[in-house]
Every structure is written in C-alpha cells, then in structure tokens.
Design a protein around this motif. Structure first.
Motif, PDB file in Angstrom:
ATOM      1  N   LYS A  69       0.822  -1.205   0.000  1.00 11.49           N
ATOM      2  CA  LYS A  69       0.000   0.000   0.000  1.00 11.49           C
ATOM      3  C   LYS A  69       0.854   1.252   0.000  1.00 11.49           C
ATOM      4  O   LYS A  69       0.425   2.306  -0.451  1.00 11.49           O
TER       5      LYS A  69
ATOM      6  N   GLU B  22      -5.674  -0.986  -7.123  1.00 12.16           N
ATOM      7  CA  GLU B  22      -5.495  -0.995  -5.672  1.00 12.16           C
ATOM      8  C   GLU B  22      -5.437  -2.430  -5.150  1.00 12.16           C
ATOM      9  O   GLU B  22      -4.593  -2.787  -4.325  1.00 12.16           O
ATOM     10  N   ARG B  23      -6.373  -3.245  -5.622  1.00 15.53           N
ATOM     11  CA  ARG B  23      -6.401  -4.644  -5.182  1.00 15.53           C
ATOM     12  C   ARG B  23      -5.175  -5.405  -5.686  1.00 15.53           C
ATOM     13  O   ARG B  23      -4.713  -6.346  -5.032  1.00 15.53           O
TER      14      ARG B  23
ATOM     15  N   SER C  80      -8.865   1.806 -11.639  1.00 12.66           N
ATOM     16  CA  SER C  80      -8.071   2.261 -10.491  1.00 12.66           C
ATOM     17  C   SER C  80      -8.344   1.408  -9.251  1.00 12.66           C
ATOM     18  O   SER C  80      -7.433   1.109  -8.470  1.00 12.66           O
ATOM     19  N   LEU C  81      -9.622   0.997  -9.054  1.00 15.79           N
ATOM     20  CA  LEU C  81      -9.932   0.124  -7.914  1.00 15.79           C
ATOM     21  C   LEU C  81      -9.263  -1.232  -8.077  1.00 15.79           C
ATOM     22  O   LEU C  81      -8.785  -1.832  -7.105  1.00 15.79           O
ATOM     23  N   TRP C  82      -9.262  -1.731  -9.307  1.00 16.39           N
ATOM     24  CA  TRP C  82      -8.603  -3.013  -9.576  1.00 16.39           C
ATOM     25  C   TRP C  82      -7.089  -2.917  -9.328  1.00 16.39           C
ATOM     26  O   TRP C  82      -6.472  -3.849  -8.813  1.00 16.39           O
TER      27      TRP C  82
ATOM     28  N   SER D 197       1.456   2.271  -3.446  1.00 15.03           N
ATOM     29  CA  SER D 197       0.301   2.837  -4.134  1.00 15.03           C
ATOM     30  C   SER D 197       0.113   4.305  -3.825  1.00 15.03           C
ATOM     31  O   SER D 197      -0.521   5.023  -4.585  1.00 15.03           O
ATOM     32  N   SER D 198       0.653   4.763  -2.724  1.00 11.22           N
ATOM     33  CA  SER D 198       0.477   6.169  -2.354  1.00 11.22           C
ATOM     34  C   SER D 198       1.678   7.016  -2.729  1.00 11.22           C
ATOM     35  O   SER D 198       1.780   8.152  -2.303  1.00 11.22           O
TER      36      SER D 198
ATOM     37  N   THR E 120      -1.687   7.575 -10.998  1.00  6.17           N
ATOM     38  CA  THR E 120      -1.334   7.650  -9.568  1.00  6.17           C
ATOM     39  C   THR E 120      -0.474   6.480  -9.118  1.00  6.17           C
ATOM     40  O   THR E 120       0.059   6.509  -8.002  1.00  6.17           O
ATOM     41  N   PHE E 121      -0.318   5.448  -9.970  1.00  9.59           N
ATOM     42  CA  PHE E 121       0.478   4.281  -9.599  1.00  9.59           C
ATOM     43  C   PHE E 121       1.853   4.267 -10.274  1.00  9.59           C
ATOM     44  O   PHE E 121       2.608   3.316 -10.124  1.00  9.59           O
TER      45      PHE E 121
ATOM     46  N   LEU F 257      -2.148  -4.150  -5.996  1.00  9.09           N
ATOM     47  CA  LEU F 257      -1.046  -3.817  -5.109  1.00  9.09           C
ATOM     48  C   LEU F 257      -1.237  -4.405  -3.725  1.00  9.09           C
ATOM     49  O   LEU F 257      -0.261  -4.660  -3.008  1.00  9.09           O
ATOM     50  N   GLU F 258      -2.498  -4.603  -3.325  1.00 11.17           N
ATOM     51  CA  GLU F 258      -2.745  -5.244  -2.036  1.00 11.17           C
ATOM     52  C   GLU F 258      -2.435  -6.737  -2.076  1.00 11.17           C
ATOM     53  O   GLU F 258      -2.226  -7.370  -1.032  1.00 11.17           O
TER      54      GLU F 258
END
Length: 781
Positions: free
Chosen positions: A588, A762-763, A758-760, A591-592, A646-647, A765-766
C-alpha cells in the motif's frame, strides 16, 4: 611423618629441576642453535637468525616446544651478534660478563656461573604470589597502575614514546628476557623514552585495557596509540621498535638542493628550523626523540656530511664536519640564530638549546595557546612581561614595514619584552580592539605595546598614534616608549578585554575525518597482521556471520525460485491468502507514492519488446498490459493513462498495450488458463471472430509465470446485447461480451470500460486478486 615426606618430595623436585636446567644450560651452543660455523660473519648470523625466527615463532609454529626453541634462538643471536659476548663464548664457553681473569681465579665455580648467567636463575625463580616483596627491585619504580596510565602516561605519550613490559608471577619467559630488558631500559631511558612495567596479576584491568593477554608482552605507546612488539627480545630489535614508533616525517633529510626551501619554510610554518650536521648516514635516535617532543614548536632537518651534496652548506655556515653541529635558523636563513657544537651531544644539552629557541624573533600569534606562552600574565611587579605587537595584513611580510619591525626586534631584544605580530585580516576582532576607531589606520600597519593582567583577556596597552611605516622616526618613538616603560609602567593607560584568538592552524573537519579514518584502518590492519586475535575475534565473527547470512539467503532464494518453477498451479485460496502477502514490492505504501513524472510511459508489446518486457522481466516486477484495437487505441490509451497515473510512482510496475488485431491468438491462448464459472467458447463458436476483448487489462508477472485479469465495465450497448443477466464482476471472472465491437459506440462509452481500473489496481497492489498460472509464456507471433 607426613610433613617429613612432603619436605623430601619438595627437595627431590627442586634437585630434579636444577639438574635438568644445568644439563640444558651446558648444552646451549649458539653456533649449533643457529646452525652456523664459528667463522660465520655477522651477515650470515643475521640471515640464519631471521630464517629460524620465522620458522619457530610461537605465533606461527604450533609445536609445544616452539616457545622454548624460539627463546634459545633469540639468546643465541644475542650472544653472536655482540662481538664481546661472542669472544667470551669462544674463549671460555660462556657469554657472561664474569669471564677472563676473574674466572681464571675461580675455576671451581665455573659450572655454577655458567648456569646462572645462561638461564638467569635467581631468587625470583620460585616466586610465590604471597612473596611479592621479593620481586625484582629494578622494576619497582616503573610499575604502572590504571589511573597513573590514563592520567599521566597517555597524555605524556604525545611528547615522548613509552616502552611497556607486561609481566606476571611464574613467568619463566619473563626471567629469560630480564637481562636484555634491563640493558635496553638503561639505554632508552637516558634518551628520553618513557618506561613502564605492568604486573598482569595485580593490574588485570590495565593489562586487559592494553590488549595484553599473555606474558611476557612488550608494547609501545605514542600519541595514545598502542603498538605491540612481535620480534625476538634482543637489544637491536627493541631499539628499532622504539624508532619505528616515531613518525618518519619529523626529520627531513637536507642537502644542497633543498636546504633553501627547508629554511624558508618559517614564513608558512611560523617555526624556527633546526639543522643537525653529523657523519652518521641516518639521524640519531636521540635527535628524533627531541624532534618529536618539540614538533609543535620547531621543524627539524638532518644533514649527512659524508654525502657529496652537502659541501655548499658546510662551507656557507662554516660547519666542522668532524664534530656534530646543531644550528637553529629563524627569520634570516643566511645566518644561524644560534649554534651548538660538541663531540658528544647529551640529551640535556640539546633540550636546553632547543627550548631557548622555540620561537621566532617576531613570531606570529596563530592561537590563544601561543598568546599565553609568548605574552604571559603578569605574576608580580618584578615579573612583568610586555608584548610589542605589530598589526599587519597578510601577505605583506616582504614589505619594509615587517622588515623594519624585525630589525628593530633583533636590535632591542630583552628578557622582559617579546616582539610578535598578528594578521589583522585573520584576527579582525582582536585587532579592532587595539586600534583606534579613526580611519587613519585603515589598511595600514600599527604597533601596540600591551601587558596581560589576567587570563580572562584583560590587558593594558598603548598604541602608537601614527601607523607604522618602519621609518627611523617610528623606531625612535617606539624605543622611547620602551625606555619610558621601564621607569613608569603607567604609560600603558588604555584597558581592554581581548577576545580569544582564532586557531589558524587547526585542520578543517574534512581533514580531521581523513586523518581519523586513516588511523583507524592502520590500527585495524596492524591488528589483522599480528597475533592479537582475541581483540579481533568479535569483529571477525561479525564479518563472517554477515557473509554467511548473505550467501545463505542467496542460495535459499535460488532453490526456492527453482522449486516454484517446477511446481504445478497451486490452489487458488492458498495463493490469495499466503503467497500474495509476501509481495513486498506491491504494498500500500507503493500505491500512495507521488508520481515521479508528469506523464505515463506506455510501450507497445511486440515481438521485439516481448522478451525484455515480459519473459525476462526482473523478479518482483509486473507489466500491466492494456488490450486495444486500432480503432479504439486513442480513446483507451487516454483513459488508461488517466486511471494508472497515480500508480506510476512504483518502480515495480511497467505499462504496455497489446494490439488485438495483431495478436488475438496469443490472447486467446492466455485466457484459456483463466478459471471462470462460464465456459470459454472454442474456435468453432460462430461468434468466435466477433468476440471483443478491447478494454481488458492483464497484469503479467514474467518471472513467476502468472497473470491477473481485469474485465472492463459493460456499457449500455453491451447491456442491450447480452441482457440484464450479464456478469458485472470486473476482477474475478472472465465473462463474455458478444455482439458488435465497440468501435462504433463513440469515445465516451469506450472510455467507460476502464472506469473501475483504479480500484482493480489498488487490489493488485494489495495482493488480493486471483492469480492464473501458466506453464510457459507462448511466443508472440
């Protein structure tokens, strides 16, 4: 009865030990020990000694009798290297001093003296701990304690080197080296070397602090640094060891070619320069010790008068080449300021000569310490010390101002007056305190007479009313003030508080760091080369542990990677719950991250870039590939860049796109490995060629051979085509989209396919997305 039996046992033991020692003493033949003939030269003896010493040194030879053999070799070399002892041995079979006429008068005691002198048997042979008062009295005055060592020896080692012996009770090797030690101590102490003895039994803390873990040990201390002696204990070796402690650049070798440069260094170094003329090829040890003691005050040079390139100096300064001569030069290099000449220069004579010439005639004040020494505080009315101070700008020493001040100082030197000068541009606050506030002295030289009243900086002074030009009028005025000052000290009517002088010669931080680093590495290298392994064991253990962990990690990682390649596809739940959590690169935190660039770099996946961007991708890196067609390329790439921007701060993610028109078969082969509840149509499906994959995104891990799949968001046209029962999951299921391609639906519906990308991401990277493993990557046609 028991006491009597014990007494008889002790008597028998003593007689046995004495008999063995006498037999071994009578058997000691230095020629046989060193394996040389009686006609061998000193060069042959020295060569044989070095060879045997290397062979039988206890640190290199693990034989139980190596230490005794090494002691015999050292004793044999000590006898044969000394012509007097060698002659005595050849005559009488004994190298001791009690030979010749005295021994001829006592033939019956010959064997006893031979034993005594060869093995140094005395009352300390059976030295019990509870009879410590019977210890050798010659070592008593040199005994060191921990507090004495820390508070006196270490600070004093910055002025002279120290030679320290570590001894203990029941140390027979200590008894063997005792005569050599006494002889060396008597010689070196007279030259100015500090001597110390540490009893390891009573001063364990100090012995451990010095790093001495065995007895006997001999070490040297200079500038607070400890160096161990590792050679045979003979007089010459100990003398060379002490000489090696002294820095080699203290005494410069001076000839006709460099003497002008050497003597002219007073301007930069602010020190007088000393020259010793002697007929020895190397500078004497006494001269080097004096140079080390006064290294902060004078610079030392040595002239070997036996060399051809020294005739110019000897004739110019009228030096007698047959007698050691010492000259000291100050501001004038054409004529020495002081001379001393004697056939046998003693330590006290040289020290008195050097201490009287520690400073230049008009020395420059470069530090507060020098100011205290040249201009001391007034102790009483009878101990007044005045300083005549020239305030001059840097770089003007060759000007008439300084030359006139120097000539005045030479003609009017007194015990109560000291002439000094200060660079006003380097010591601005100090100079401004003594100068009037008028602009008369701006950029010009000035002379002040001052007397220090206390150590806090209080002075009384008088500055000449006009700038100093060096004229006869200025000299006459200054001379008048000095004459008046003898009769009336109240002439110094002005008072001031002087700030401390800036230390102009202090090294900068970078140089101090370099010096400290070089000293640390030299100490480390010295410890590695020699036998002080107990001190080095913690560091060596740390280094080997780090290397073991490093190589062990690499080997384990290599085996684990190879085993993963050979394994079949693992269960989906185990992969999603355990393996994906170990992905350190995709966390995470990544990702930030703030994007490093103002754009997204997207490359096309072709047969040229296929190997580098996928097959040979570095471990831990992933390539996110967008599927598009020629008609949807512009719209999808814009939306794709917007969603993944953003990634882009993560260095483990790479972005590419794949043309569906060129590589449909490669994509269809890959999707066959995706586990989906709905069956994937085969090539005989009538809608096979109409299937639309634009907007699909694949996250490809080239190293571990798996991928994650993103299914695009369905548009309104798709809803009408496949009905309300279509699958809307965008991350876990493949699904089907049948009908016409989206090329005719406009740019807005096409961009809507990637609205949840973008939500995908995030997952991704998680590490919570499902992985689809493949046996190998197919070729990209």
């Amino acid at each position: 009865m028991g006491v009597r039996t014990l007494s008889l046992s002790w008597q028998f033991l003593i007689v046995l030990v004495l008999s063995l020692q006498i037999l071994s003493a009578l058997d000691l033949d230095p020629y046989r020990v060193l394996r040389v003939s009686r006609a061998a030269s000193q060069a042959d003896i020295k060569k044989a000694y070095k060879k045997l010493a290397r062979e039988w040194h206890p640190d290199k030879n693990k034989d139980p009798g190596a230490e005794d053999k090494f002691i015999q070799i050292s004793k044999a070399y000590e006898i044969l290297s000394n012509e007097e002892k060698r002659s005595n041995f050849d005559r009488y079979g004994d190298a001791g001093e009690n030979t010749g006429y005295h021994q001829a008068q006592q033939p019956q005691g010959h064997h006893f003296h031979h034993f005594h002198d060869s093995f140094y048997f005395d009352e300390s042979f059976f030295h019990f701990p509870f009879h410590s008062e019977r210890r050798d009295s010659s070592d008593e005055k040199y005994l060191l304690h921990f507090s004495h060592y820390v508070n006196e020896v270490v600070p004093d080692s910055f002025r002279k080197p120290y030679l320290i012996k570590i001894t203990s009770d029941w140390c027979f090797s200590c008894i063997h080296i005792e005569p050599v030690w006494k002889e060396v101590v008597q010689e070196l102490e007279g030259l100015g070397v500090g001597i110390g003895v540490v009893h390891a039994g009573y001063e364990r803390r100090l012995a451990h602090h010095l790093g001495a873990h065995s007895t006997p040990s001999i070490l040297g201390i200079i500038n607070g640094k400890i160096s161990f002696f590792h050679n045979a204990v003979v007089r010459e070796n100990l003398r060379q060891f002490v000489e090696s402690l002294i820095p080699g650049n203290l005494v410069e070798k001076v000839t006709d070619k460099n003497y002008v440069r050497f003597l002219s260094g007073w301007q930069q170094e602010n020190k007088p320069h000393v020259l010793l003329f002697d007929h020895m090829p190397l500078a004497p040890l006494l001269y080097k010790l004096i140079a080390f003691a006064y290294k902060d005050y004078l610079s030392f040079g040595y002239v070997y008068v036996g060399l051809r390139g020294t005739q110019e100096m000897t004739s110019q300064y009228n030096v007698n080449i047959y007698t050691p001569t010492m000259l000291v030069f100050k501001e004038h290099i054409d004529k020495p300021a002081d001379v001393i000449q004697a056939r046998g220069l003693k330590k006290q004579t040289i020290e008195d000569f050097v201490s009287q010439n520690k400073y230049l005639l008009a020395a420059r004040l470069t530090s507060q310490k020098m100011f205290h020494e040249l201009c001391p505080v007034k102790r009483s009315h009878r101990q007044r010390k005045y300083c005549v101070l020239l305030l001059i700008r840097e770089g003007t020493k060759s000007n008439p101002d300084f030359e006139a001040f120097l000539s005045f100082a030479l003609a009017n030197s007194q015990d109560t007056v000291r002439f000094v000068h200060v660079y006003s541009n380097r010591q601005q606050e100090f100079a401004n305190t003594l100068l009037p506030s008028s602009e008369t002295f701006q950029g010009k030289s000035a002379v002040s007479i001052l007397e220090r009243r206390n150590t806090a900086g209080k002075v009384v002074y008088k500055t000449l009313e006009n700038p100093w030009t060096g004229s006869e009028k200025d000299k006459f005025i200054l001379l008048g003030y000095l004459d008046q000052l003898r009769r009336d000290p109240a002439l110094l009517s002005s008072e001031a508080i002087l700030l401390d002088l800036v230390d102009e010669l202090a090294p900068v931080f970078f140089l101090r760091w370099i010096y400290s680093t070089s000293e640390y590495f030299s100490d480390f290298w010295d410890s590695v080369l020699h036998n002080n392994w107990r001190e080095m064991m913690p560091l060596l253990s740390l280094i080997f542990s780090a290397l073991f962990i490093l190589f062990g990690t690499v080997i384990v990682q290599a085996f684990s990677d190879s085993s993963e390649d050979q394994e079949s596809r693992p269960p989906e739940k185990e992969v999603s719950e355990k393996t994906e959590k170990t992905e350190t690169c995709f966390s995470k935190e990544n990702s930030s991250r703030i994007p490093k660039k103002g754009f997204v770099e997207v490359t096309e996946l072709t047969d040229v870039t296929y190997m580098s961007n996928l097959v040979r991708l570095r471990p831990g890196h992933m390539n996110v590939v967008l599927i598009l067609s020629n008609s949807t390329k512009t719209s999808l790439l814009q939306k794709f860049a917007f969603e993944v921007y953003t990634f882009t701060g993560s260095s483990c993610l790479h972005f590419s796109f794949l043309s569906l028109d060129k590589h449909r078969e490669w994509l269809e082969y890959l999707l066959e490995f995706a586990q989906d509840a709905a069956p994937i149509p085969n090539q005989y499906d009538r809608h096979f060629l109409e299937r639309d994959y634009t907007g699909y995104v694949l996250a490809l891990n080239g190293h571990k051979k798996y991928f994650c799949l993103f299914k695009p968001q369905k548009t309104v046209d798709d809803e009408e085509t496949i009905g309300p029962s279509g699958d809307l999951d965008t991350s876990l299921h493949l699904g089907e989209t049948r009908g016409k391609p989206f090329c005719n639906s406009g740019s807005k519906p096409i961009k809507g396919k990637l609205s949840k990308l973008s939500l995908w991401m995030e997952r991704l990277l998680e590490g919570s997305l499902q992985r689809f493993y493949i046996p190998s990557w197919p070729e990209l046609d």
